[in-house]
Design a protein around this motif. Structure first.
Motif, mmCIF file in Angstrom:
data_model
loop_
_atom_site.group_PDB
_atom_site.id
_atom_site.type_symbol
_atom_site.label_atom_id
_atom_site.label_comp_id
_atom_site.label_asym_id
_atom_site.label_seq_id
_atom_site.Cartn_x
_atom_site.Cartn_y
_atom_site.Cartn_z
ATOM 1 N N THR A 1 0.896 -1.033 0.148
ATOM 2 C CA THR A 1 0.373 -0.441 0.075
ATOM 3 C C THR A 1 1.015 1.294 0.191
ATOM 4 N N LEU A 2 2.067 1.176 1.348
ATOM 5 C CA LEU A 2 3.105 2.593 0.792
ATOM 6 C C LEU A 2 3.463 2.601 -0.382
ATOM 7 N N LEU A 3 3.723 1.509 -0.892
ATOM 8 C CA LEU A 3 4.867 1.310 -1.997
ATOM 9 C C LEU A 3 3.736 1.960 -3.476
ATOM 10 N N PHE A 4 2.651 1.148 -3.121
ATOM 11 C CA PHE A 4 1.712 2.287 -4.571
ATOM 12 C C PHE A 4 1.447 3.433 -4.166
ATOM 13 N N LEU A 5 0.714 4.353 -2.937
ATOM 14 C CA LEU A 5 0.850 5.591 -3.508
ATOM 15 C C LEU A 5 2.093 5.809 -3.252
ATOM 16 N N ALA A 6 2.955 5.578 -2.691
ATOM 17 C CA ALA A 6 4.568 6.426 -3.182
ATOM 18 C C ALA A 6 4.625 6.955 -4.663
ATOM 19 N N ALA A 7 4.645 5.380 -5.670
ATOM 20 C CA ALA A 7 5.490 5.799 -6.614
ATOM 21 C C ALA A 7 4.330 5.540 -7.819
#
Ligand SMILES: Cc1ncc(COP(=O)(O)O)c(C=O)c1O
Length: 369
Positions: A89-95
């Motif tokens: 979730t964090l990665l998808f939001l950041a990237a």
């Protein structure tokens, strides 16, 4: 999860359920982790920690990857998360942004697809069949109309257990670097493989990729909710800011205890589980083949056998319900992992005890034959 619910009902009414559905070990965390937990309860305040995870844990994870993959990994490269699920979730939001295209294999782990869709990304599934060990290839990426913003791979994979061989993984990582595609390499089943094809890491080729790890599978700690990412420095600050807003930090008790998961004593215990999975794998593959279920994905790693049961049903969900009702054995229908061909496939998890796996195959054989 619907299968789990139905299995829980059956346990209450019949008390005879054997679960080959769960994607989790049937053992507790290793003894050193349990000892560290008791000690942390006695001696620590257990307040918030650093958002990116406590330094001793990030150091232990960095060392673990450096030893496993033969590459230099620093504690600063590691971001500890609330399960690998939290990392995604964090990665998808950041990237990624709304409308970005992200590519994954079909069959594949459904949460990638569902989480990306919930965040407004466009998910493109590559139809991966036996010829490519159910894994994406560079040839498939070359055939895309344009390079996607992201590519998710999992090796060993869920539901198939297949591993991408080292040369192909390196070629995929180079392709992603050359085409501006963020490669996300889910390596949470590393440590559980059976020797025919070994695992390798995306970071052996490209530190522009993101490696995903977790204590859930090899380390036998699903409910402790700890995962991590090896993250390129360009994404670190965005992930840190998102994480500090969304979760503050991963669970403190789990972080303190998980440091002990990376010790030699823990590894000895955990390698014992892998030897049991290997025995169980043999029982399942042998039992299925003898019962006439021969169209099986190569179970290179993880603890799954993924079978085509098109000769038995065109509705795997209803078939699994019937199997549970008539035998007490819970299985995962393929439709969870493959929305196109999954009505004719089923996943058998062999993470349980050898006695349970053996008994499950005895009960299943008349239905499969
Ligand atoms: C391929 C894969 N990735 C990620 C996860 C999520 O694991 P966790 O959040 O427990 O680390 C799973 C769980 O089954 C999985 O199979």
């Amino acid at each position: 999860m619907d299968v789990f619910k139905a299995a829980a009902v059956r346990t209450r009414t019949h008390g005879d359920v054997l679960s080959l559905a769960a994607g989790q070990p049937s053992t507790s965390a290793p003894a050193p982790v349990l000892r560290a937990t008791r000690e942390a309860l006695e001696t620590h305040l257990l307040g918030y920690t650093e958002t990116l995870g406590i330094l001793p844990l990030r150091e232990a994870i960095a060392k673990h990857h450096a030893l496993e993959a033969g590459v230099t990994v620093h504690a600063d490269d590691v971001v500890v998360t609330t399960g690998s699920s939290g990392a995604f979730t964090l990665l998808f939001l950041a990237a990624f942004d709304i409308g970005d295209t992200v590519v994954m294999a079909r069959p594949g782990y459904p949460a990638y697809r569902n989480t990306l869709a919930a965040l407004g990304c466009r998910v493109v599934e590559l139809d991966c069949a036996a010829e490519s060990r159910f894994q994406p290839t560079v040839a498939m990426l070359d055939a895309l109309p344009e390079p996607p913003k992201g590519l998710i791979i999992a090796s060993p994979a869920n539901p198939t257990g297949t591993i991408i061989d080292a040369d192909e993984l390196a070629a995929i990582a180079r392709w992603c670097e050359n085409n501006g595609t963020l490669l996300i390499s889910d390596e949470i089943y590393h440590g559980i493989s059976y020797g025919d094809v070994g695992t390798s890491s995306a970071w052996e080729t490209s530190k522009e990729s993101v490696v995903i790890g977790s204590v859930s599978k090899y380390f036998s700690m699903t409910g402790w909710r700890l995962g991590w990412m090896l993250l390129p420095s360009t994404l670190r600050r965005a992930v840190e800011r998102l994480a500090s807003n969304m979760t503050v930090c991963p669970p403190a008790i789990s972080q303190l205890a998980a440091v002990a998961a990376f010790t030699a004593e823990s590894r000895t215990e955990l390698d014992g589980h892998v030897r049991r999975y290997a025995r169980n794998r043999h029982i399942v593959l042998d039992g299925l083949t003898k019962a006439g279920v021969t169209d099986l994905a190569p179970a290179d790693g993880a603890f799954y056998a993924y079978a085509d049961i098109g000769h038995l049903t065109q509705d795997s969900r209803a078939w699994c319900e019937n199997v549970l009702a008539s035998t007490g054995v819970a299985l995962a229908p393929g439709v969870d992992f493959d929305t196109v061909h999954g009505l004719e496939t089923v996943r058998f998890s062999f993470a349980g005890t050898t006695e349970d796996v053996t008994e499950a195959l005895v009960r299943l054989t008349p239905i499969l034959s």
